[in-house]
Design an enzyme around this catalytic site. Structure first.
Site, PDB file in Angstrom:
ATOM      1  N   HIS A  19     -13.597  -4.846  -7.038  1.00  0.00           N
ATOM      2  CA  HIS A  19     -13.779  -4.420  -5.616  1.00  0.00           C
ATOM      3  C   HIS A  19     -14.661  -5.234  -5.259  1.00  0.00           C
ATOM      4  CE1 HIS A  19     -11.193  -0.420  -5.959  1.00  0.00           C
ATOM      5  NE2 HIS A  19     -11.178  -2.317  -5.362  1.00  0.00           N
ATOM      6  N   HIS A  42      -0.811  -4.510  -3.203  1.00  0.00           N
ATOM      7  CA  HIS A  42      -0.920  -3.754  -4.267  1.00  0.00           C
ATOM      8  C   HIS A  42      -1.550  -2.901  -3.619  1.00  0.00           C
ATOM      9  CE1 HIS A  42       2.121  -6.418  -6.566  1.00  0.00           C
ATOM     10  NE2 HIS A  42       2.361  -5.875  -7.365  1.00  0.00           N
ATOM     11  N   SER A 105      -8.938  -1.243  -2.316  1.00  0.00           N
ATOM     12  CA  SER A 105      -8.623  -2.632  -2.028  1.00  0.00           C
ATOM     13  C   SER A 105      -8.718  -2.557  -0.226  1.00  0.00           C
ATOM     14  CB  SER A 105      -8.341  -3.545  -2.780  1.00  0.00           C
ATOM     15  OG  SER A 105      -6.655  -3.166  -2.995  1.00  0.00           O
ATOM     16  N   GLU A 125       3.084  -1.064  -1.228  1.00  0.00           N
ATOM     17  CA  GLU A 125       2.222  -0.638  -1.655  1.00  0.00           C
ATOM     18  C   GLU A 125       4.365   0.625  -1.489  1.00  0.00           C
ATOM     19  OE1 GLU A 125       0.369   1.288  -4.050  1.00  0.00           O
ATOM     20  OE2 GLU A 125       1.918   2.256  -4.203  1.00  0.00           O
ATOM     21  N   GLY A 154       5.288  -6.136  -2.761  1.00  0.00           N
ATOM     22  CA  GLY A 154       4.418  -6.789  -2.185  1.00  0.00           C
ATOM     23  C   GLY A 154       4.339  -8.247  -2.825  1.00  0.00           C
ATOM     24  N   ASP A 174      -2.450  -7.165  -7.409  1.00  0.00           N
ATOM     25  CA  ASP A 174      -3.344  -6.139  -8.285  1.00  0.00           C
ATOM     26  C   ASP A 174      -2.230  -5.183  -8.531  1.00  0.00           C
ATOM     27  OD1 ASP A 174      -5.640  -4.522  -9.435  1.00  0.00           O
ATOM     28  OD2 ASP A 174      -5.686  -3.231  -7.458  1.00  0.00           O
TER      29      ASP A 174
HETATM   30  N1  SAM Z   1      -5.461  -2.576  -5.255  1.00  0.00           N
HETATM   31  C1  SAM Z   1      -5.098  -0.937  -4.791  1.00  0.00           C
HETATM   32  C2  SAM Z   1      -7.157  -0.628  -5.222  1.00  0.00           C
HETATM   33  O1  SAM Z   1      -8.113  -1.723  -5.812  1.00  0.00           O
HETATM   34  O2  SAM Z   1      -7.607  -0.032  -4.212  1.00  0.00           O
HETATM   35  C3  SAM Z   1      -4.315   0.021  -6.388  1.00  0.00           C
HETATM   36  C4  SAM Z   1      -3.522  -0.497  -6.760  1.00  0.00           C
HETATM   37  S1  SAM Z   1      -2.697   0.194  -7.977  1.00  0.00           S
HETATM   38  C5  SAM Z   1      -3.696  -0.531  -9.598  1.00  0.00           C
HETATM   39  C6  SAM Z   1      -1.408  -0.498  -8.069  1.00  0.00           C
HETATM   40  C7  SAM Z   1       0.020  -0.440  -6.768  1.00  0.00           C
HETATM   41  O3  SAM Z   1       0.891  -0.843  -6.920  1.00  0.00           O
HETATM   42  C8  SAM Z   1      -0.125   1.206  -7.212  1.00  0.00           C
HETATM   43  O4  SAM Z   1      -0.623   1.773  -6.205  1.00  0.00           O
HETATM   44  C9  SAM Z   1       1.347   1.170  -7.847  1.00  0.00           C
HETATM   45  O5  SAM Z   1       2.584   2.252  -7.122  1.00  0.00           O
HETATM   46  C10 SAM Z   1       1.793   0.310  -6.459  1.00  0.00           C
HETATM   47  N2  SAM Z   1       2.990  -0.782  -7.418  1.00  0.00           N
HETATM   48  C11 SAM Z   1       4.006  -1.075  -8.209  1.00  0.00           C
HETATM   49  N3  SAM Z   1       4.573  -1.792  -7.650  1.00  0.00           N
HETATM   50  C12 SAM Z   1       4.684  -2.169  -6.832  1.00  0.00           C
HETATM   51  C13 SAM Z   1       5.576  -3.046  -6.197  1.00  0.00           C
HETATM   52  N4  SAM Z   1       5.984  -3.636  -6.328  1.00  0.00           N
HETATM   53  N5  SAM Z   1       5.234  -3.612  -4.171  1.00  0.00           N
HETATM   54  C14 SAM Z   1       4.054  -3.139  -3.818  1.00  0.00           C
HETATM   55  N6  SAM Z   1       3.295  -1.819  -4.724  1.00  0.00           N
HETATM   56  C15 SAM Z   1       3.598  -1.958  -6.467  1.00  0.00           C
END
Ligand code: SAM
Length: 303
Positions: A19, A42, A105, A125, A154, A174
């Site tokens: 971040h 993500h 994020s 998400e 995503g 991410d």
């Molecule tokens: N970017 C966020 C932040 O920095 O606050 C944190 C994201 S977390 C590391 C990863 C997220 O991606 C999880 O909530 C998960 O459920 C989601 N996820 C996993 N595979 C995904 C996909 N193919 N497309 C979208 N979201 C996905």
């Protein structure tokens, strides 16, 4: 399939690195008047309570944002500008001065976007609960058409958004890497995106863990950026092993799970100001968050 919930990890050292860099990149990109498109492939739940059951279960913020905010650096006028900007943004989410809310994020990005410039934020998400929470959290912002949320993959969704209308974009990738093929999907996504939109800024977060796919990810990303003739930057932060976690467990004592000690961010087409800014900030972060054996930081760039 989806056991990962970012709420367990919100505000940990990896979020601090990610971040802090996200803020620096967005501040640079929004200095130009042209509209910016930001895609968070993500997104997670968007906003987290650090005093919730979730955050309390792993307490990862304790070794991240909680420690940073309590460190002398938080009040030091000589703190690197990247750290000062990050702490200032977090303070805006915690006006009482306590450390209760942690912006993910989507909220970090939205807080830096401009309505008048018609900046756009796309959030993807897949987790059923976290995507609902994300919608509820974003509704509180009254951001109108600036923010679009979809419960979609995503990596797939990004295809339809590149190139963006005003030809300026930041893409944050991410994943949780709970599925092994996430590593390959990240590199495929960068390769394809650089063909669709070569001038976009791409930012990938990844865990530094003893797994071949994680180890080779930055190397593969460097190769892709070099092949496309694009500049890149790679930064890592390792807070080291805590003495608690490395001590020998006596019979009957519960072993402490090792947890993540290091992570990295890899950017293609980074702002030219980012490398010196990170060279000033990362040693200070290691000083504030480091736990001992193995603590380190590095910034390299190329292209
Ligand atoms: N970017 C966020 C932040 O920095 O606050 C944190 C994201 S977390 C590391 C990863 C997220 O991606 C999880 O909530 C998960 O459920 C989601 N996820 C996993 N595979 C995904 C996909 N193919 N497309 C979208 N979201 C996905």
């Amino acid at each position: 399939m989806f056991s990962y919930r970012h709420g367990f990890h919100a505000g940990n050292h990896a979020d601090v690195l990610k971040h802090m860099v996200l803020i620096a990149v967005l501040k640079h990109l929004t200095a130009k008047p042209t509209a910016l498109t930001v895609v968070d492939t993500h997104a997670g739940a968007g906003l987290y309570r650090l005093d919730s059951d979730f955050a309390g279960t792993s307490g990862e913020a304790v070794d991240g944002i909680t420690k940073l905010r309590a460190s002398p650096l938080a009040k030091d006028p000589a703190a690197a500008p990247l750290i000062a900007d990050y702490l200032q943004l977090l303070a805006g989410f915690n006006p009482s001065g306590k450390n209760k809310i942690y912006p993910g994020s989507p909220f970090v990005a939205q807080s830096l976007l401009r309505k008048e410039a018609r900046d756009k934020l796309w959030l993807f998400e897949l987790h059923p609960t976290d995507s609902k929470s994300l919608v509820t959290h974003v509704e509180q912002l009254d951001a109108g058409r600036q923010v679009t949320i979809a419960r979609e993959d995503g990596f797939e969704a990004l295809r339809k958004l590149l190139p963006p209308p005003a030809r300026r974009a930041l893409v944050l990738i991410d994943p949780s890497y709970e599925m092994k093929d996430d590593y390959g999907r990240v590199t495929d996504c960068i390769e394809e995106s650089l063909k669709r939109f070569p001038t976009g800024t791409y930012m990938v977060w990844y865990p530094v863990i003893p797994r071949p796919e994680a180890h080779s990810l930055p190397r593969r990303l460097k190769t892709l950026a070099n092949q496309a003739g694009k500049p890149w930057l790679h930064a890592t932060l390792n807070i080291g092993q805590s003495p608690e976690r490395t001590k020998v467990v006596t019979p009957g004592e519960k072993p402490v799970r090792p947890g993540l000690t290091a992570s990295g961010v890899f950017l293609v087409n980074p702002p030219h100001t980012l490398k010196p800014a990170l060279q000033a900030a990362l040693p200070q972060l290691v000083e504030a968050l480091g736990r001992g054996r193995g603590q380190s930081q590095a910034v390299e760039s190329g292209g």
